[in-house]
Write a protein that holds these residues in place. Structure first.
Motif, PDB file in Angstrom:
ATOM      1  N   GLY A 193       0.790  -1.227   0.000  1.00 14.28           N
ATOM      2  CA  GLY A 193       0.000   0.000   0.000  1.00 14.28           C
ATOM      3  C   GLY A 193       0.821   1.276   0.000  1.00 14.28           C
ATOM      4  O   GLY A 193       0.287   2.355   0.209  1.00 14.28           O
ATOM      5  N   GLU A 195       1.254   3.671  -5.631  1.00 16.20           N
ATOM      6  CA  GLU A 195       0.165   3.414  -6.559  1.00 16.20           C
ATOM      7  C   GLU A 195       0.656   3.727  -7.957  1.00 16.20           C
ATOM      8  O   GLU A 195       1.605   4.482  -8.138  1.00 16.20           O
ATOM      9  N   LYS A 230       1.948   6.767  -1.812  1.00 18.32           N
ATOM     10  CA  LYS A 230       0.651   7.008  -1.188  1.00 18.32           C
ATOM     11  C   LYS A 230       0.918   7.554   0.211  1.00 18.32           C
ATOM     12  O   LYS A 230       1.746   7.022   0.944  1.00 18.32           O
ATOM     13  N   ALA A 231       0.222   8.591   0.564  1.00 17.31           N
ATOM     14  CA  ALA A 231       0.489   9.288   1.825  1.00 17.31           C
ATOM     15  C   ALA A 231      -0.007   8.522   3.055  1.00 17.31           C
ATOM     16  O   ALA A 231       0.650   8.531   4.097  1.00 17.31           O
ATOM     17  N   GLU A 232      -1.144   7.888   2.966  1.00 19.21           N
ATOM     18  CA  GLU A 232      -1.762   7.283   4.149  1.00 19.21           C
ATOM     19  C   GLU A 232      -0.857   6.301   4.900  1.00 19.21           C
ATOM     20  O   GLU A 232      -0.732   6.398   6.118  1.00 19.21           O
ATOM     21  N   PRO A 233      -0.246   5.321   4.221  1.00 15.73           N
ATOM     22  CA  PRO A 233       0.611   4.391   4.979  1.00 15.73           C
ATOM     23  C   PRO A 233       1.780   5.096   5.670  1.00 15.73           C
ATOM     24  O   PRO A 233       2.182   4.700   6.758  1.00 15.73           O
ATOM     25  N   LYS A 292       1.758   8.212   6.758  1.00 10.75           N
ATOM     26  CA  LYS A 292       1.189   8.918   7.909  1.00 10.75           C
ATOM     27  C   LYS A 292       0.964   7.939   9.065  1.00 10.75           C
ATOM     28  O   LYS A 292       1.237   8.251  10.223  1.00 10.75           O
ATOM     29  N   GLU A 293       0.453   6.752   8.720  1.00 11.93           N
ATOM     30  CA  GLU A 293       0.224   5.726   9.734  1.00 11.93           C
ATOM     31  C   GLU A 293       1.534   5.338  10.413  1.00 11.93           C
ATOM     32  O   GLU A 293       1.599   5.205  11.640  1.00 11.93           O
ATOM     33  N   GLU A 349       2.674   8.124  12.762  1.00  9.03           N
ATOM     34  CA  GLU A 349       1.919   8.112  14.017  1.00  9.03           C
ATOM     35  C   GLU A 349       2.404   6.994  14.930  1.00  9.03           C
ATOM     36  O   GLU A 349       2.510   7.174  16.144  1.00  9.03           O
TER      37      GLU A 349
END
Length: 110
Positions: free
Chosen positions: A52, A55, A68-71, A73-74, A77
């Motif tokens: 993930g 992309e 992809k930014a979300e992973p 960022k996760e 965190e």
């Protein structure tokens, strides 16, 4: 999270992620920048995609890969969740070292 960390643990995949940090690239551009052959790069991109982290955007006859930014960022965190723990430990260590210095100073002044 484990899938992301496993994907990034391989040095070539980490280098690919670092390259993509600056923007989208084709497999050929990644191949040229890393000095690897196309099948190797494609394999690494597949792993990163399955995790993930990247992309693909087909444009005409080319496929552009981007982060992809979300992973990320996760993952950020998750890493920050340890920050408080380490700050507390360093504060306690600092307190302990200051106490040792005070005791040493008191011994010298006696």
């Amino acid at each position: 999270m484990k899938t992301i960390l496993n994907a990034l643990a391989e040095p070539n995949r980490l280098q690919i992620v670092e390259l993509l940090r600056d923007g989208s690239l084709t497999v050929g551009e990644i191949t040229d920048k890393l000095g690897m052959n196309q099948p190797q790069v494609s394999k690494h991109l597949r792993v990163l995609s399955e995790a993930g982290l990247v992309e693909v955007q087909p444009i005409a006859n080319r496929r552009y890969y981007k982060l992809k930014a979300e992973p990320l960022k996760e993952m950020n965190e998750w890493v920050q969740s340890f920050q408080k723990l380490w700050e507390d430990r360093f504060d306690r260590l600092d307190d302990y070292l200051q106490e040792l210095q005070r005791k040493e100073k008191n011994k010298r002044s006696e």
